[in-house]
Scaffold this active site. Structure first.
Site, mmCIF file in Angstrom:
data_model
loop_
_atom_site.group_PDB
_atom_site.id
_atom_site.type_symbol
_atom_site.label_atom_id
_atom_site.label_comp_id
_atom_site.label_asym_id
_atom_site.label_seq_id
_atom_site.Cartn_x
_atom_site.Cartn_y
_atom_site.Cartn_z
ATOM 1 N N ASN A 8 40.900 30.160 1.945
ATOM 2 C CA ASN A 8 41.361 28.634 2.452
ATOM 3 C C ASN A 8 41.474 28.148 1.409
ATOM 4 O O ASN A 8 40.227 27.337 0.975
ATOM 5 C CB ASN A 8 40.440 28.405 3.840
ATOM 6 C CG ASN A 8 40.820 27.037 4.367
ATOM 7 O OD1 ASN A 8 41.909 26.558 3.559
ATOM 8 N ND2 ASN A 8 40.326 26.324 5.269
ATOM 9 N N ARG A 89 45.041 30.991 4.501
ATOM 10 C CA ARG A 89 45.318 30.173 5.754
ATOM 11 C C ARG A 89 46.177 29.019 5.107
ATOM 12 O O ARG A 89 46.216 28.447 4.215
ATOM 13 C CB ARG A 89 43.945 29.316 5.945
ATOM 14 C CG ARG A 89 44.175 28.109 6.958
ATOM 15 C CD ARG A 89 42.879 27.232 7.001
ATOM 16 N NE ARG A 89 43.198 26.478 8.143
ATOM 17 C CZ ARG A 89 42.915 25.130 8.218
ATOM 18 N NH1 ARG A 89 42.067 24.636 7.299
ATOM 19 N NH2 ARG A 89 42.998 24.390 9.151
ATOM 20 N N HIS A 178 45.215 23.786 14.338
ATOM 21 C CA HIS A 178 43.910 24.622 14.712
ATOM 22 C C HIS A 178 44.248 25.701 15.485
ATOM 23 O O HIS A 178 43.378 26.343 16.225
ATOM 24 C CB HIS A 178 42.952 23.643 15.627
ATOM 25 C CG HIS A 178 42.141 22.423 14.997
ATOM 26 N ND1 HIS A 178 42.035 21.349 15.364
ATOM 27 C CD2 HIS A 178 41.695 22.610 13.775
ATOM 28 C CE1 HIS A 178 41.417 20.453 14.612
ATOM 29 N NE2 HIS A 178 41.243 21.217 13.385
ATOM 30 N N ARG A 239 39.632 10.117 11.941
ATOM 31 C CA ARG A 239 41.011 9.857 12.381
ATOM 32 C C ARG A 239 41.321 9.084 13.570
ATOM 33 O O ARG A 239 40.433 9.162 14.453
ATOM 34 C CB ARG A 239 41.836 11.213 12.500
ATOM 35 C CG ARG A 239 42.188 11.880 11.188
ATOM 36 C CD ARG A 239 42.746 13.004 11.152
ATOM 37 N NE ARG A 239 42.233 13.968 10.252
ATOM 38 C CZ ARG A 239 42.230 15.348 10.456
ATOM 39 N NH1 ARG A 239 42.959 15.818 11.430
ATOM 40 N NH2 ARG A 239 41.804 16.194 9.593
ATOM 41 N N GLU A 382 37.774 31.657 12.503
ATOM 42 C CA GLU A 382 39.412 31.647 12.083
ATOM 43 C C GLU A 382 39.363 32.753 11.034
ATOM 44 O O GLU A 382 40.469 33.517 10.876
ATOM 45 C CB GLU A 382 39.739 30.334 11.592
ATOM 46 C CG GLU A 382 39.840 29.183 12.558
ATOM 47 C CD GLU A 382 39.724 27.735 12.063
ATOM 48 O OE1 GLU A 382 38.698 27.293 11.708
ATOM 49 O OE2 GLU A 382 40.448 27.302 12.061
#
Ligand code: ADP
Length: 395
Positions: A8, A89, A178, A239, A382
Protein backbone atom coordinates in the site's frame (compact mmCIF):
# COMPACT_ATOMS: atom_id res chain seq x y z
CA UNK A 1 4.54 -22.34 -1.43
CA UNK A 2 4.47 -18.88 -3.03
CA UNK A 3 5.54 -15.71 -1.32
CA UNK A 4 3.22 -12.85 -2.22
CA UNK A 5 3.57 -9.19 -1.31
CA UNK A 6 0.61 -6.97 -0.45
CA UNK A 7 1.66 -3.33 -0.64
CA UNK A 8 0.00 0.00 0.00
CA UNK A 9 1.96 2.98 -1.30
CA UNK A 10 0.90 6.40 -0.04
CA UNK A 11 2.47 9.73 -0.90
CA UNK A 12 4.97 9.50 1.96
CA UNK A 13 4.60 5.95 3.19
CA UNK A 14 4.85 2.35 2.08
CA UNK A 15 3.06 -0.38 4.02
CA UNK A 16 3.71 -4.02 3.23
CA UNK A 17 2.98 -7.59 4.23
CA UNK A 18 4.61 -10.68 2.81
CA UNK A 19 2.52 -13.86 2.83
CA UNK A 20 3.17 -17.52 2.27
CA UNK A 21 0.29 -18.60 0.04
CA UNK A 22 -1.98 -20.48 -0.04
CA UNK A 23 -1.38 -21.00 3.69
CA UNK A 24 -1.99 -17.26 4.23
CA UNK A 25 0.79 -17.15 6.78
CA UNK A 26 2.30 -13.70 7.41
CA UNK A 27 6.09 -13.92 6.92
CA UNK A 28 6.74 -10.29 7.72
CA UNK A 29 5.01 -6.95 7.77
CA UNK A 30 6.11 -3.40 8.16
CA UNK A 31 6.11 0.18 7.09
CA UNK A 32 8.35 2.91 5.73
CA UNK A 33 7.19 6.34 6.87
CA UNK A 34 8.28 9.89 6.07
CA UNK A 35 9.46 9.03 2.56
CA UNK A 36 10.85 12.21 0.98
CA UNK A 37 11.41 13.84 4.38
CA UNK A 38 14.38 13.79 6.72
CA UNK A 39 14.70 10.86 9.11
CA UNK A 40 12.43 8.40 7.38
CA UNK A 41 11.51 5.46 9.60
CA UNK A 42 11.61 1.82 8.48
CA UNK A 43 10.03 -0.83 10.69
CA UNK A 44 9.64 -4.52 9.86
CA UNK A 45 8.86 -7.64 11.86
CA UNK A 46 11.63 -10.23 11.82
CA UNK A 47 10.37 -13.41 13.43
CA UNK A 48 9.16 -12.32 16.85
CA UNK A 49 11.46 -9.25 16.82
CA UNK A 50 10.93 -5.84 15.33
CA UNK A 51 13.60 -4.17 13.19
CA UNK A 52 13.56 -0.39 13.29
CA UNK A 53 15.91 2.02 11.58
CA UNK A 54 15.90 5.72 10.85
CA UNK A 55 17.57 7.04 7.71
CA UNK A 56 16.74 9.42 4.90
CA UNK A 57 14.67 7.72 2.19
CA UNK A 58 14.30 10.38 -0.52
CA UNK A 59 11.79 8.62 -2.77
CA UNK A 60 9.76 5.45 -3.39
CA UNK A 61 12.48 3.93 -5.58
CA UNK A 62 14.84 3.95 -2.60
CA UNK A 63 12.09 2.81 -0.27
CA UNK A 64 11.50 -0.31 -2.37
CA UNK A 65 15.27 -0.89 -2.66
CA UNK A 66 15.67 -0.56 1.12
CA UNK A 67 12.82 -2.97 1.80
CA UNK A 68 14.09 -5.64 -0.62
CA UNK A 69 17.65 -5.28 0.66
CA UNK A 70 16.61 -5.70 4.31
CA UNK A 71 14.38 -8.68 3.54
CA UNK A 72 17.51 -10.54 2.49
CA UNK A 73 20.13 -9.04 4.81
CA UNK A 74 17.93 -9.67 7.87
CA UNK A 75 17.31 -13.23 6.71
CA UNK A 76 13.54 -12.95 6.23
CA UNK A 77 13.95 -14.55 2.79
CA UNK A 78 17.03 -15.99 1.08
CA UNK A 79 16.50 -14.60 -2.43
CA UNK A 80 14.17 -12.23 -4.27
CA UNK A 81 13.34 -15.15 -6.57
CA UNK A 82 11.14 -16.49 -3.78
CA UNK A 83 8.68 -13.61 -4.32
CA UNK A 84 6.10 -14.77 -6.85
CA UNK A 85 3.73 -11.84 -7.08
CA UNK A 86 2.89 -8.38 -5.81
CA UNK A 87 -0.56 -6.99 -5.04
CA UNK A 88 -1.00 -3.24 -4.92
CA UNK A 89 -3.76 -1.40 -3.14
CA UNK A 90 -5.15 1.27 -5.47
CA UNK A 91 -7.69 3.75 -4.15
CA UNK A 92 -9.71 4.58 -7.25
CA UNK A 93 -10.78 2.21 -9.98
CA UNK A 94 -13.63 4.43 -11.21
CA UNK A 95 -16.19 2.61 -13.36
CA UNK A 96 -13.36 0.91 -15.21
CA UNK A 97 -12.55 -1.72 -12.60
CA UNK A 98 -15.22 -3.80 -10.90
CA UNK A 99 -12.63 -6.39 -9.88
CA UNK A 100 -8.90 -6.54 -9.21
CA UNK A 101 -6.77 -6.55 -12.35
CA UNK A 102 -3.46 -7.90 -13.56
CA UNK A 103 -1.28 -4.88 -14.29
CA UNK A 104 -0.06 -4.45 -17.85
CA UNK A 105 0.67 -1.20 -19.73
CA UNK A 106 -3.01 -0.69 -20.46
CA UNK A 107 -4.12 -1.22 -16.84
CA UNK A 108 -1.43 1.12 -15.58
CA UNK A 109 -2.49 3.82 -18.04
CA UNK A 110 -6.11 3.50 -16.89
CA UNK A 111 -5.08 3.81 -13.23
CA UNK A 112 -3.03 6.90 -14.09
CA UNK A 113 -5.99 8.40 -15.96
CA UNK A 114 -8.19 7.83 -12.90
CA UNK A 115 -5.92 10.18 -10.93
CA UNK A 116 -8.34 12.91 -11.89
CA UNK A 117 -10.87 11.30 -9.52
CA UNK A 118 -8.33 10.65 -6.73
CA UNK A 119 -5.55 13.22 -7.09
CA UNK A 120 -4.21 12.59 -3.58
CA UNK A 121 -4.04 8.80 -3.86
CA UNK A 122 -3.78 7.25 -7.32
CA UNK A 123 -0.50 9.01 -8.29
CA UNK A 124 1.20 7.59 -5.18
CA UNK A 125 -0.26 4.14 -5.89
CA UNK A 126 1.07 4.36 -9.45
CA UNK A 127 4.54 5.33 -8.21
CA UNK A 128 4.51 2.29 -5.93
CA UNK A 129 3.49 -0.01 -8.77
CA UNK A 130 6.19 1.32 -11.11
CA UNK A 131 8.96 1.00 -8.55
CA UNK A 132 7.99 -2.54 -7.58
CA UNK A 133 7.69 -3.48 -11.26
CA UNK A 134 11.24 -2.18 -11.83
CA UNK A 135 12.58 -4.10 -8.85
CA UNK A 136 10.60 -7.30 -9.51
CA UNK A 137 10.03 -7.31 -13.29
CA UNK A 138 9.43 -11.03 -13.76
CA UNK A 139 6.46 -11.58 -11.44
CA UNK A 140 2.79 -10.68 -11.87
CA UNK A 141 1.62 -7.41 -10.34
CA UNK A 142 -2.06 -7.04 -9.47
CA UNK A 143 -4.06 -3.91 -8.63
CA UNK A 144 -6.76 -4.21 -5.96
CA UNK A 145 -9.16 -1.27 -5.91
CA UNK A 146 -10.90 0.29 -2.91
CA UNK A 147 -13.86 1.13 -5.12
CA UNK A 148 -14.27 -2.19 -6.99
CA UNK A 149 -16.57 -3.95 -4.51
CA UNK A 150 -19.07 -1.07 -4.68
CA UNK A 151 -19.41 -1.25 -8.46
CA UNK A 152 -22.43 -3.51 -7.92
CA UNK A 153 -24.41 -0.55 -6.52
CA UNK A 154 -27.51 0.12 -8.64
CA UNK A 155 -28.05 3.49 -10.32
CA UNK A 156 -30.58 4.57 -7.71
CA UNK A 157 -27.85 4.18 -5.07
CA UNK A 158 -24.89 5.66 -6.90
CA UNK A 159 -26.49 8.63 -8.69
CA UNK A 160 -26.71 12.02 -7.01
CA UNK A 161 -29.87 14.02 -7.61
CA UNK A 162 -28.03 16.34 -9.96
CA UNK A 163 -28.53 16.99 -13.66
CA UNK A 164 -28.06 13.53 -15.16
CA UNK A 165 -25.60 14.74 -17.79
CA UNK A 166 -23.02 15.51 -15.06
CA UNK A 167 -22.78 11.78 -14.50
CA UNK A 168 -22.33 11.09 -18.19
CA UNK A 169 -19.96 13.98 -18.85
CA UNK A 170 -17.86 14.10 -15.72
CA UNK A 171 -18.32 10.74 -14.01
CA UNK A 172 -20.00 12.41 -11.04
CA UNK A 173 -21.52 9.63 -8.95
CA UNK A 174 -21.01 7.78 -5.72
CA UNK A 175 -18.06 5.38 -5.96
CA UNK A 176 -17.61 4.31 -2.34
CA UNK A 177 -14.36 3.22 -0.67
CA UNK A 178 -13.01 0.68 1.86
CA UNK A 179 -14.42 -1.93 -0.57
CA UNK A 180 -11.72 -4.51 0.14
CA UNK A 181 -12.47 -4.33 3.86
CA UNK A 182 -16.26 -4.47 3.44
CA UNK A 183 -15.82 -7.47 1.14
CA UNK A 184 -13.52 -9.28 3.57
CA UNK A 185 -15.75 -8.85 6.61
CA UNK A 186 -18.90 -9.76 4.69
CA UNK A 187 -17.34 -13.03 3.49
CA UNK A 188 -16.05 -13.75 6.98
CA UNK A 189 -19.48 -12.98 8.50
CA UNK A 190 -21.10 -15.56 6.23
CA UNK A 191 -18.55 -18.15 7.41
CA UNK A 192 -19.15 -17.29 11.06
CA UNK A 193 -22.93 -17.33 10.60
CA UNK A 194 -22.64 -20.61 8.68
CA UNK A 195 -25.01 -19.27 6.07
CA UNK A 196 -24.52 -18.58 2.36
CA UNK A 197 -23.42 -15.00 1.67
CA UNK A 198 -25.85 -15.01 -1.26
CA UNK A 199 -28.77 -15.06 1.20
CA UNK A 200 -27.62 -12.47 3.74
CA UNK A 201 -28.44 -8.84 4.39
CA UNK A 202 -25.44 -7.31 6.13
CA UNK A 203 -24.53 -3.84 7.33
CA UNK A 204 -20.80 -3.42 7.63
CA UNK A 205 -19.37 -0.57 9.71
CA UNK A 206 -15.71 0.13 8.89
CA UNK A 207 -14.74 2.59 11.61
CA UNK A 208 -11.12 3.75 11.54
CA UNK A 209 -9.65 7.20 10.98
CA UNK A 210 -11.72 7.06 7.83
CA UNK A 211 -15.14 5.48 8.33
CA UNK A 212 -17.78 4.10 6.02
CA UNK A 213 -20.91 2.00 6.28
CA UNK A 214 -22.04 -0.45 3.59
CA UNK A 215 -25.33 -2.22 2.94
CA UNK A 216 -24.39 -5.61 1.52
CA UNK A 217 -27.26 -7.66 0.12
CA UNK A 218 -26.68 -11.20 -1.12
CA UNK A 219 -22.92 -10.61 -1.16
CA UNK A 220 -23.10 -7.44 -3.21
CA UNK A 221 -22.64 -3.84 -2.18
CA UNK A 222 -26.07 -2.21 -2.44
CA UNK A 223 -25.19 1.18 -0.97
CA UNK A 224 -22.41 2.83 0.98
CA UNK A 225 -21.91 6.03 2.90
CA UNK A 226 -18.82 7.42 1.18
CA UNK A 227 -19.41 9.11 -2.13
CA UNK A 228 -17.57 10.68 -5.05
CA UNK A 229 -14.71 11.04 -2.56
CA UNK A 230 -13.99 9.60 0.90
CA UNK A 231 -15.14 12.89 2.47
CA UNK A 232 -18.81 11.88 2.42
CA UNK A 233 -20.94 9.87 4.84
CA UNK A 234 -20.46 9.63 8.58
CA UNK A 235 -18.36 11.87 10.82
CA UNK A 236 -14.73 10.68 10.89
CA UNK A 237 -11.49 11.43 12.73
CA UNK A 238 -10.75 14.61 10.80
CA UNK A 239 -13.36 14.52 8.00
CA UNK A 240 -16.75 16.17 8.27
CA UNK A 241 -18.82 13.51 6.51
CA UNK A 242 -22.03 14.82 4.94
CA UNK A 243 -22.71 18.53 5.27
CA UNK A 244 -24.98 20.97 3.49
CA UNK A 245 -23.03 21.84 0.30
CA UNK A 246 -24.25 25.44 0.52
CA UNK A 247 -21.88 25.81 3.48
CA UNK A 248 -18.88 25.79 1.18
CA UNK A 249 -19.40 29.16 -0.55
CA UNK A 250 -20.71 30.58 2.75
CA UNK A 251 -17.51 29.53 4.52
CA UNK A 252 -15.41 30.91 1.68
CA UNK A 253 -17.08 34.27 2.07
CA UNK A 254 -16.86 34.32 5.86
CA UNK A 255 -13.26 33.12 6.19
CA UNK A 256 -11.71 34.40 2.97
CA UNK A 257 -10.54 30.87 2.18
CA UNK A 258 -10.45 29.44 -1.33
CA UNK A 259 -12.59 26.41 -2.23
CA UNK A 260 -9.52 24.17 -1.93
CA UNK A 261 -8.77 25.59 1.50
CA UNK A 262 -12.33 24.98 2.69
CA UNK A 263 -12.20 21.40 1.40
CA UNK A 264 -8.92 21.04 3.27
CA UNK A 265 -10.69 22.10 6.47
CA UNK A 266 -13.46 19.58 5.78
CA UNK A 267 -10.87 16.84 5.19
CA UNK A 268 -8.30 17.56 7.86
CA UNK A 269 -9.71 19.82 10.59
CA UNK A 270 -13.30 18.64 10.94
CA UNK A 271 -14.92 15.45 12.22
CA UNK A 272 -14.14 14.46 15.79
CA UNK A 273 -11.06 16.71 15.73
CA UNK A 274 -13.16 19.72 14.78
CA UNK A 275 -15.86 19.06 17.35
CA UNK A 276 -13.55 18.10 20.23
CA UNK A 277 -11.01 20.79 19.39
CA UNK A 278 -8.03 18.69 20.46
CA UNK A 279 -7.73 15.26 18.80
CA UNK A 280 -8.94 13.01 16.01
CA UNK A 281 -7.87 9.90 17.89
CA UNK A 282 -10.75 8.10 19.54
CA UNK A 283 -8.65 6.93 22.48
CA UNK A 284 -7.73 10.52 23.40
CA UNK A 285 -11.32 11.63 23.03
CA UNK A 286 -12.69 8.77 25.14
CA UNK A 287 -10.20 9.57 27.88
CA UNK A 288 -11.17 13.25 27.97
CA UNK A 289 -14.88 12.44 27.80
CA UNK A 290 -14.46 10.19 30.84
CA UNK A 291 -13.09 13.12 32.77
CA UNK A 292 -16.11 15.21 31.89
CA UNK A 293 -14.92 17.23 28.86
CA UNK A 294 -18.18 18.25 27.17
CA UNK A 295 -16.74 18.78 23.69
CA UNK A 296 -15.13 15.34 23.83
CA UNK A 297 -18.48 13.80 24.84
CA UNK A 298 -20.14 15.68 22.02
CA UNK A 299 -17.63 14.40 19.46
CA UNK A 300 -18.33 10.81 20.53
CA UNK A 301 -22.07 11.40 20.41
CA UNK A 302 -22.05 12.94 16.97
CA UNK A 303 -19.81 10.19 15.61
CA UNK A 304 -22.02 7.41 17.04
CA UNK A 305 -25.31 9.12 16.08
CA UNK A 306 -24.38 9.33 12.42
CA UNK A 307 -23.52 5.62 12.30
CA UNK A 308 -26.69 4.74 14.26
CA UNK A 309 -28.80 6.54 11.67
CA UNK A 310 -27.15 4.65 8.81
CA UNK A 311 -28.08 1.37 10.50
CA UNK A 312 -31.75 2.33 10.43
CA UNK A 313 -31.50 3.62 6.91
CA UNK A 314 -29.74 0.56 5.50
CA UNK A 315 -32.04 -1.84 7.36
CA UNK A 316 -34.92 -0.06 5.63
CA UNK A 317 -33.06 -0.24 2.32
CA UNK A 318 -32.75 -4.05 2.57
CA UNK A 319 -36.16 -4.66 4.22
CA UNK A 320 -34.34 -5.94 7.27
CA UNK A 321 -30.89 -7.00 8.30
CA UNK A 322 -29.40 -10.35 9.35
CA UNK A 323 -26.16 -9.09 10.88
CA UNK A 324 -24.36 -5.87 11.74
CA UNK A 325 -20.56 -6.00 11.48
CA UNK A 326 -18.03 -3.76 13.24
CA UNK A 327 -14.46 -3.53 11.95
CA UNK A 328 -11.27 -1.36 11.75
CA UNK A 329 -9.51 0.41 14.66
CA UNK A 330 -12.61 1.81 16.35
CA UNK A 331 -15.10 -0.86 15.30
CA UNK A 332 -12.83 -3.63 16.56
CA UNK A 333 -11.78 -1.96 19.79
CA UNK A 334 -14.20 0.59 21.15
CA UNK A 335 -16.91 -0.99 23.30
CA UNK A 336 -18.33 2.43 24.12
CA UNK A 337 -18.79 3.48 20.49
CA UNK A 338 -20.37 0.12 19.64
CA UNK A 339 -22.72 0.53 22.62
CA UNK A 340 -23.75 4.05 21.58
CA UNK A 341 -24.31 2.94 17.99
CA UNK A 342 -26.39 -0.11 18.98
CA UNK A 343 -28.45 1.49 21.73
CA UNK A 344 -32.17 1.62 21.05
CA UNK A 345 -32.20 -0.72 18.07
CA UNK A 346 -34.37 -3.35 19.78
CA UNK A 347 -37.27 -2.13 17.62
CA UNK A 348 -35.52 -3.68 14.63
CA UNK A 349 -34.44 -6.86 16.40
CA UNK A 350 -31.00 -5.97 17.72
CA UNK A 351 -30.43 -7.38 21.23
CA UNK A 352 -26.83 -7.23 22.41
CA UNK A 353 -24.94 -8.30 25.50
CA UNK A 354 -22.95 -5.56 27.28
CA UNK A 355 -20.50 -8.15 28.65
CA UNK A 356 -19.72 -9.67 25.26
CA UNK A 357 -19.43 -6.17 23.87
CA UNK A 358 -16.47 -5.56 26.20
CA UNK A 359 -14.34 -8.04 24.24
CA UNK A 360 -12.10 -6.26 21.79
CA UNK A 361 -9.75 -6.89 18.90
CA UNK A 362 -11.04 -10.36 18.04
CA UNK A 363 -13.88 -12.10 16.25
CA UNK A 364 -16.85 -12.20 18.59
CA UNK A 365 -20.64 -12.28 18.47
CA UNK A 366 -21.89 -9.44 20.65
CA UNK A 367 -25.61 -10.26 20.33
CA UNK A 368 -27.66 -12.35 22.76
CA UNK A 369 -28.30 -15.83 21.30
CA UNK A 370 -32.00 -15.06 20.81
CA UNK A 371 -31.38 -11.80 18.92
CA UNK A 372 -32.90 -11.98 15.42
CA UNK A 373 -30.15 -9.63 14.22
CA UNK A 374 -26.60 -10.79 14.94
CA UNK A 375 -23.88 -8.30 15.82
CA UNK A 376 -20.34 -9.40 14.98
CA UNK A 377 -16.95 -7.81 15.57
CA UNK A 378 -14.55 -8.92 12.83
CA UNK A 379 -10.98 -7.60 12.62
CA UNK A 380 -10.48 -6.57 8.99
CA UNK A 381 -7.73 -7.96 6.78
CA UNK A 382 -7.38 -6.06 3.54
CA UNK A 383 -3.88 -7.43 3.00
CA UNK A 384 -5.00 -11.04 2.79
CA UNK A 385 -7.65 -10.06 0.24
CA UNK A 386 -4.88 -8.45 -1.85
CA UNK A 387 -2.67 -11.54 -1.61
CA UNK A 388 -5.60 -13.83 -2.50
CA UNK A 389 -6.35 -11.77 -5.59
CA UNK A 390 -2.72 -11.99 -6.73
CA UNK A 391 -2.96 -15.78 -6.51
CA UNK A 392 -6.35 -15.86 -8.25
CA UNK A 393 -5.43 -13.54 -11.12
CA UNK A 394 -1.91 -14.77 -11.82
CA UNK A 395 -2.96 -18.38 -12.43
P1 ADP B 1 -6.94 3.89 9.55
O1 ADP B 1 -8.21 4.38 8.93
O2 ADP B 1 -5.88 4.92 9.62
O3 ADP B 1 -6.49 2.52 9.05
P2 ADP B 1 -7.48 2.46 12.03
O4 ADP B 1 -8.37 1.41 11.47
O5 ADP B 1 -6.12 2.06 12.49
O6 ADP B 1 -7.36 3.70 11.08
O7 ADP B 1 -8.27 3.13 13.27
C1 ADP B 1 -7.73 4.18 13.99
C2 ADP B 1 -8.72 4.58 15.08
O8 ADP B 1 -8.94 3.45 15.92
C3 ADP B 1 -8.24 5.71 15.96
O9 ADP B 1 -9.29 6.62 16.19
C4 ADP B 1 -7.90 4.99 17.26
O10 ADP B 1 -8.06 5.81 18.38
C5 ADP B 1 -8.91 3.86 17.26
N1 ADP B 1 -8.47 2.80 18.16
C6 ADP B 1 -7.41 1.98 18.03
N2 ADP B 1 -7.28 1.17 19.11
C7 ADP B 1 -8.28 1.51 19.98
C8 ADP B 1 -8.69 1.06 21.28
N3 ADP B 1 -8.03 0.11 21.91
N4 ADP B 1 -9.78 1.64 21.83
C9 ADP B 1 -10.44 2.61 21.19
N5 ADP B 1 -10.10 3.08 19.98
C10 ADP B 1 -9.05 2.55 19.37
Amino acid sequence: MAKIFAVNAGSSSLKFQLFDMPEEKVITKGLIERIGLKDSVFTMSVGTDRHKETKDVPNHEEAVALLLDRLISLGVIQSLNEIEGVGHRVVHGGEVFSDSALIDQDTLKKIEDLSELAPLHNPANVTGIKEFQKALPDVPHVAVFDTAFHQTMPENSFLYSLPYEYYKEYGIRKYGFHGTSHKYVSERAAELLERPLSQLRLISCHLGNGASIAAIKNGKSLDTSMGFTPLAGVTMGTRSGNIDPALIPYLMEKTGKTADEVIDVLNKKSGMLGVSGFSSDLRDIEMEANSGNHRAELALHIFADRIHKYLGSYAARMSGVDAIIFTAGIGENSASIRAKVLNGLEFMGVYWDPDLNKIRGQEVFVNYPHSPVKVIVIPTNEEIMIARDVVRLSK
